[in-house]
Design an enzyme around this catalytic site. Sequence first.
Site, PDB file in Angstrom:
ATOM      1  N   HIS A  34      -1.492   1.652  -4.255  1.00 50.23           N
ATOM      2  CA  HIS A  34      -1.906   3.067  -4.019  1.00 50.23           C
ATOM      3  C   HIS A  34      -1.065   4.015  -4.715  1.00 50.23           C
ATOM      4  O   HIS A  34      -1.082   5.215  -4.394  1.00 50.23           O
ATOM      5  CB  HIS A  34      -2.089   3.415  -2.537  1.00 50.23           C
ATOM      6  CG  HIS A  34      -3.136   2.567  -1.640  1.00 50.23           C
ATOM      7  ND1 HIS A  34      -3.189   2.376  -0.279  1.00 50.23           N
ATOM      8  CD2 HIS A  34      -4.205   1.952  -2.060  1.00 50.23           C
ATOM      9  CE1 HIS A  34      -3.996   1.553   0.305  1.00 50.23           C
ATOM     10  NE2 HIS A  34      -4.795   1.376  -1.034  1.00 50.23           N
ATOM     11  N   GLN A  87       0.880  -1.226   0.098  1.00 52.07           N
ATOM     12  CA  GLN A  87       0.176  -0.115   0.141  1.00 52.07           C
ATOM     13  C   GLN A  87       0.842   1.150   0.057  1.00 52.07           C
ATOM     14  O   GLN A  87       0.305   2.108  -0.120  1.00 52.07           O
ATOM     15  CB  GLN A  87      -0.770   0.073   1.117  1.00 52.07           C
ATOM     16  CG  GLN A  87      -1.765  -1.158   1.211  1.00 52.07           C
ATOM     17  CD  GLN A  87      -2.386  -1.393   2.596  1.00 52.07           C
ATOM     18  OE1 GLN A  87      -3.424  -0.670   2.949  1.00 52.07           O
ATOM     19  NE2 GLN A  87      -1.872  -2.138   3.596  1.00 52.07           N
TER      20      GLN A  87
HETATM   21  N1  APR Z   1       6.984  -2.362  11.904  1.00 61.94           N
HETATM   22  C1  APR Z   1       6.020  -2.752  11.479  1.00 61.94           C
HETATM   23  N2  APR Z   1       4.684  -2.090  11.693  1.00 61.94           N
HETATM   24  C2  APR Z   1       4.770  -0.862  12.428  1.00 61.94           C
HETATM   25  C3  APR Z   1       5.786  -0.174  12.845  1.00 61.94           C
HETATM   26  C4  APR Z   1       7.177  -1.054  12.705  1.00 61.94           C
HETATM   27  N3  APR Z   1       8.435  -0.510  12.807  1.00 61.94           N
HETATM   28  N4  APR Z   1       5.593   1.098  13.356  1.00 61.94           N
HETATM   29  C5  APR Z   1       4.249   0.933  13.104  1.00 61.94           C
HETATM   30  N5  APR Z   1       3.638  -0.229  12.672  1.00 61.94           N
HETATM   31  C6  APR Z   1       2.182  -0.286  12.314  1.00 61.94           C
HETATM   32  C7  APR Z   1       1.351   0.238  13.146  1.00 61.94           C
HETATM   33  O1  APR Z   1       1.146  -0.277  14.426  1.00 61.94           O
HETATM   34  C8  APR Z   1       0.117   0.091  12.568  1.00 61.94           C
HETATM   35  O2  APR Z   1      -0.702  -0.737  12.445  1.00 61.94           O
HETATM   36  O3  APR Z   1       2.337   0.051  10.976  1.00 61.94           O
HETATM   37  C9  APR Z   1       0.621   0.041  11.018  1.00 61.94           C
HETATM   38  C10 APR Z   1       0.499   1.358  10.281  1.00 61.94           C
HETATM   39  O4  APR Z   1      -1.056   1.377  10.123  1.00 61.94           O
HETATM   40  P1  APR Z   1      -1.388   2.778   8.871  1.00 61.94           P
HETATM   41  O5  APR Z   1      -0.858   3.932   9.358  1.00 61.94           O
HETATM   42  O6  APR Z   1      -3.070   2.841   9.060  1.00 61.94           O
HETATM   43  O7  APR Z   1      -0.993   2.590   7.434  1.00 61.94           O
HETATM   44  P2  APR Z   1      -1.711   1.565   6.303  1.00 61.94           P
HETATM   45  O8  APR Z   1      -2.328   0.467   6.949  1.00 61.94           O
HETATM   46  O9  APR Z   1      -0.218   1.434   5.426  1.00 61.94           O
HETATM   47  O10 APR Z   1      -2.602   2.699   5.866  1.00 61.94           O
HETATM   48  C11 APR Z   1      -3.205   2.339   4.604  1.00 61.94           C
HETATM   49  O11 APR Z   1      -4.317   4.353   4.267  1.00 61.94           O
HETATM   50  O12 APR Z   1      -3.892   6.586   4.422  1.00 61.94           O
HETATM   51  C12 APR Z   1      -4.050   5.705   3.318  1.00 61.94           C
HETATM   52  O13 APR Z   1      -3.297   5.309   1.253  1.00 61.94           O
HETATM   53  C13 APR Z   1      -2.966   5.287   2.718  1.00 61.94           C
HETATM   54  O14 APR Z   1      -1.666   3.212   1.862  1.00 61.94           O
HETATM   55  C14 APR Z   1      -2.272   3.962   3.220  1.00 61.94           C
HETATM   56  C15 APR Z   1      -3.694   3.542   3.584  1.00 61.94           C
END
Ligand code: APR
Length: 224
Positions: A104, A86
């Site tokens: 994305h 993503q």
């Molecule tokens: N290693 C692994 N995971 C981690 C780490 C790490 N060091 N640090 C944080 N995380 C986790 C968080 O706990 C959370 O569950 O990564 C996740 C990030 O979640 P989001 O911020 O919601 O990101 P994501 O799921 O990729 O968002 C999806 O939303 O904003 C839109 O298009 C955008 O692609 C993005 C989509």
Amino acid sequence: MKKLVVLTGAGMSAESGISTFRDSDGLWENHRVEDVATFGGWLRNPELVLKFYNERRRQLAEVQPNKGHRILAELEKNFDVQIITQNVDNLHERASSSQVLHLHGELTKACNLSKTIVEDIGYRDIKTNDTLGETQMRPFIVWFGEAVPEIENAIKIVENADILVIIGTSLKVYPAAGLMSYAPELCPIYCIDPKEVDNLPDYVHVIKKGASQGLEELRKILLK
Ligand code: APR
């Protein structure tokens, strides 16, 4: 070779210094998502949207793939690794993963307004007077509310998985969040995330660690 399918989200790149979306009070790099990641936001203030993605692109030029990205690339020696990300960064590619599908969009690409023409722009800024196919050039990003054309390809990949790994995504954004449900019935599913991920079925093997440490642990399990 077994097919190892990996779905990654913002947490995959967190250890490279790129912030995640939902770890900071609903703000993304101090901006409301509606202002910088929707077509409505673009219509209201294209200058702000271009500036925002120009900053993200400049940041991307400065950061490096982390150990987690490199482990996924190394696993290609033992598995047919297919990454579905993503993320709009290019850190999987820069770590030498060879099969990466971007759900994305990609920061290093630009397109015309109808997204029928896509161009590599590397790390350069998009300016307000840059045109492509006679329209204002825009970032090649799937904003909220826009179609996700790669989802069909992603579903086919997940349907053929022997092992599925989910890394660093809160699984809050659809259709990506629903991909897990296409995994074959007996396909083992692992989830690597330092925080608890909501609504994971209980048959998912949870590795509650960051991407690098979690992948080191998973590599040991997979190569045993
Ligand atoms: N290693 C692994 N995971 C981690 C780490 C790490 N060091 N640090 C944080 N995380 C986790 C968080 O706990 C959370 O569950 O990564 C996740 C990030 O979640 P989001 O911020 O919601 O990101 P994501 O799921 O990729 O968002 C999806 O939303 O904003 C839109 O298009 C955008 O692609 C993005 C989509």
